[in-house]
Enzyme design. Sequence first.
Site, short mmCIF file in Angstrom:
data_model
loop_
_atom_site.label_atom_id
_atom_site.label_comp_id
_atom_site.label_asym_id
_atom_site.label_seq_id
_atom_site.Cartn_x
_atom_site.Cartn_y
_atom_site.Cartn_z
CD GLU A 1 -1.87 5.92 -3.26
OE1 GLU A 1 -2.88 5.44 -3.85
OE2 GLU A 1 -1.93 6.50 -2.16
CE LYS B 1 -3.84 2.09 2.50
NZ LYS B 1 -3.20 3.37 2.86
CB CYS C 1 37.73 16.00 23.85
SG CYS C 1 36.04 15.97 24.45
CB CYS D 1 33.95 20.78 24.83
SG CYS D 1 33.69 19.00 24.92
ZN LIG Z 1 35.75 18.25 24.29
#
Ligand SMILES: [Zn+2]
Length: 687
Positions: free
Chosen positions: A178, A119, A451, A430
């Site tokens: 459709e 469908k 980090c 950050c």
């Molecule tokens: Zn960072």
Amino acid sequence: MARLTKKQARAEISRLREEIRRHDHLYYAESNPEIPDADYDRLMRRLVELEQDYGLAVPDSPSQRVAGEVAEQFNPFSHVIPMMSIDNAVDEQETREFDKRIKRFLKTEEEIEYVLQPKFDGVSASLTYAEGKLLHGATRGDGKTGEEITANVKTVRSVPLALSGRGRKPKLVEIRGEVVFPKSLFAKLNEELKKLNEELEKENETLLKEDKKPKPLRTLFKNPRNAASGSLRQLDSSVTARRPLHFYAWGVGSCEGVDLRDELEIYEAFHKWGFIAEEPRGCLGIDQAIEYARELERKRDSIDYEIDGAVLKVRSRRLQEILGTTAKYPRWSVAIKFSPKQVTTKIRYITIQVGRTGHLTPVAELEPVKISGIEIKRASLHTEDTVREKDVRIGDTVVVQRAGDVIPEVVEVVPSKERGKESFSMPKDCPRCEASIEREGSFHLCPNTSCPAQIKGRISLFASRNAFDIEGLGGKRVEQLINEGILRNMADIFTLRREQLLGLEGFAEKSVENLLEEIEKSRDVSFERFLNSLSIKHVGSRTAQTLAREFRTPESLMGATAEDLIRVDGVGEELAQSILRFFEDPERKSVVEALLRQVRIEEEPEPSGENEKISGKTFVLTGTLSVTREQVKSEIERLGGKVVNSVSGKTDFLVSGADPGTTKLQKARELGTDIITEEHLKSLIGL
Ligand SMILES: [Zn+2]
């Protein structure tokens, strides 16, 4: 739910009717719905239930008609046979009840012959052909009256202007189908509209200065169905012509002069007359039908058009006539709904995720909801710009979507619900290491390569399936070991000792043993995999493959200059710079050197020489092959060929395995692409 008093029920019903009418208007007249269909369906079901339970149905309730209004700008078109909508079955039980009703009506115990088709979630349309020529095109509208859009449907390339094929043509036939918009091109359309708006805004500045009326901006589309509807209902048919619309035939209304006895004959006629249609799957009995519907649901994400369910029909047209219709629906057909991919929920707060390359992503923390049975608690908001564009605030009720294996995302805010007060902006530092955040285009970046958040992301990727594939070292454990101070970089994985791990939470004797064994096993690695594991910006699996083949050893890649790199096919300036920067960073370089002391890199094989039958050729794979598609793909690529996902004018071969996709096959036939078997491919490869 607690029983309501009649007065309460009346109030609830009138509230529901009003809300449904408003959504109907947004949906049909403005092509601009504000709630997902699943939520709309829930409102409608609740209304129908209440009206039935309390005997409060009235002729003008939205439940009594198939909703919709004719927009003013097109001529109305009356359907000779109403285009009724189909009743829904939301679960297996309702599907089985449909089957029972049919057996009861036909007074039979025998299994019913059905057909099942996808469908498509698009815009239903009707095409009338007289003496084989396209006479009218119309939208479904409210089922009795639609809009005449003949000029527009003529621009849709999959709509035949005249029925093709030999043999008798019907005097008059109405084809129903459709109109859909491909998912793969949907984002591109919105980007184009955005660009257009930017130009309009510039123009408007000038117009305003001259005291002239500014031009209206274009509204972006919310999903492929809106794009189909909006594109089809354009007063200027040249706009429609530029949109990649597609017409899938799924049924026949009135038909004179040709006898079509069942749904499979209808499909054959479609094929002969030049329509695109999905071949209906014949099923004997409801068990098989349910099984096929489930199969289709599993495949839905791999199809380029939105599918929101499967249509189940009684195969024989004679039985269809005997079964007839109720006031609202045909009795011989039902739509088996798939689980919705969109739901609404509330944003509790917004957090920041720092990725392995330092990208900052705002993440909506949600009140938990389920999509397709899976609980969703978080959804990506991509960038600060996205948050602004969508005007998402903390406390907003939003539509959340999950498609395939993709991370859930926030689609939009539901404006009618109470709005959140607190708006969002990216922090200056950050959230993990407090380094000052930098901007790169629309992205925010933590520039500190040490980090902890980035290290965690990099180590997790390093251990993941497509990289070193170390089972038992997932994101949670990586985080734990970083917090314990045991892991500081990727190379530390290979010097982990039993006594460091034993006694940590979740590390019993057996699991420590297993992990260390997994790590040992992973020491032998191909150069390509090694490169793909390092989180070098812009280096994904494809680039890793190219670089590994070209440079063959880590030492030669690390010694490469910018010129050496750019000379490689597929390596541009940006990628070359990123690779150079990576190996110039003393910290990351020392991690790579430490890794090289721990792992054994397999020699990259000499290029095997190109095969002129494969080299430079483009392949598309479909159906089930005797080995995985990945294997076939890498073999073709090794010989200098290319494998892409969809058939186009540039495709040289469609390799067709068992149970191939009909869309790809039809496309290949249309374009005259060579369709070959797996055996044939093997002979080309020289196996
Ligand atoms: Zn960072």
